[in-house]
Scaffold this active site. Structure first.
Site: not given
Ligand code: PLP
Ligand code: MG
Length: 279
Positions: A42, A44, A53, A131, A212
């Protein structure tokens, strides 16, 4: 992927093919596949300590995003919310350079660099499934000098349009998985990647998934008993794994390995597969 990276990949593939042929003589059943380890990360709160984000929000006037935009964030997805945040930043004269400079501040999670540097990349493929978005991830990997380490990065495509606004789309549209956001099912991406590599002659004898958040639960469910699932200590995924088992009978089959820094992950890989660690 640039030419240099493509050549390296082809070179690795040709090495793998010869190893496969050698195996053919001794162990006919394993013949065509080259065994490797796959580590899927993953982004973030995993590769980086912060959520990119959320980090970008500091560029808004007073560091505050209007409530009606924040309200667009839902468990079904946040790409709409993020697209509106980027529109809001653009309307408030935030330039592409401001966003990229903001991402340049983001540091890798403690111990991640040591983890990457100790893996023998001839024997390990590392990928990112996130994401967040391609502009943030690309820039953070680039500023940390680690872009070429990753075999693939799966995330929501983003680009700066002709007016300098960061534009964002979902990675795909899916409605088969209720554990994942509508725009990105990490479990499906992981499975599709493993299948595609199998067709390329690469078989993963061990898959490790490191994450996480609750959106990392679906890929965790796809792992088998021989695999490793790394939920980060103190983050939501740990409790979510227990909750999903007790409330919905969804049990992770892989070994659970809690981690806090990249060094914890390195220790576990060393213990399970010392052969993929640089000597
Ligand atoms: C706004 C936002 N961006 C990114 C993420 C997660 O990103 P990643 O899949 O890199 O942990 C979240 C997770 O809740 C989110 O709320
Ligand atoms: Mg994450």
């Amino acid at each position: 992927m640039n030419n240099e990276a493509l050549n390296r990949l082809r070179w690795r593939r040709s090495i793998c093919s010869s190893v496969g042929l050698l195996r053919l003589k001794a162990h006919p059943i394993q013949m065509s596949a080259c065994d490797k380890v796959l580590l899927a990360f993953d982004f973030d709160h995993t590769i980086i300590e912060v959520n990119s984000d959320y980090h970008v929000r500091k560029l808004a006037p007073g560091g505050v995003i209007p409530h009606e935009i924040v309200a667009l964030h839902s468990d079904e997805g946040w790409t709409k919310c993020m697209a509106e945040i980027f529109r809001y930043l653009h309307e408030n004269s935030v330039k592409p350079k401001d966003i990229l400079d903001c991402m340049s501040e983001v540091e890798f999670t403690s111990g991640m660099v040591e983890l990457f540097e100790n893996l023998n990349m001839e024997k390990v493929d590392i990928i990112i499934i996130s994401d967040a978005n391609s502009v943030f991830i690309d820039h953070i990997l680039e500023t940390n000098g680690r872009k070429n380490l990753f075999h693939s990065v799966f995330t929501n495509p983003a680009f700066f349009d002709e007016n300098g606004r960061l534009s964002l789309e979902g990675y795909h549209v899916q409605d088969h998985c209720t554990l994942s956001t509508k725009n990105l099912c990490k479990g499906q991406i992981l499975e599709d990647f493993i299948t595609a590599r199998r067709l390329d002659g690469i078989k993963y004898s061990l898959v490790g998934y490191i994450g996480d958040g609750m959106n990392d639960f679906c890929p965790g469910l796809k792992l088998s008993e021989v695999d490793l699932f790394f939920p980060r200590q103190g983050f939501s995924l740990v409790k979510y794994i227990q909750k999903m088992e007790t409330e919905q009978g969804l049990k992770v089959r892989a070994e659970l390995c809690l981690w806090n820094t990249g060094l914890d992950i390195l220790e576990k890989i060393k213990e399970k597969r010392p052969d993929v660690i640089k000597s």
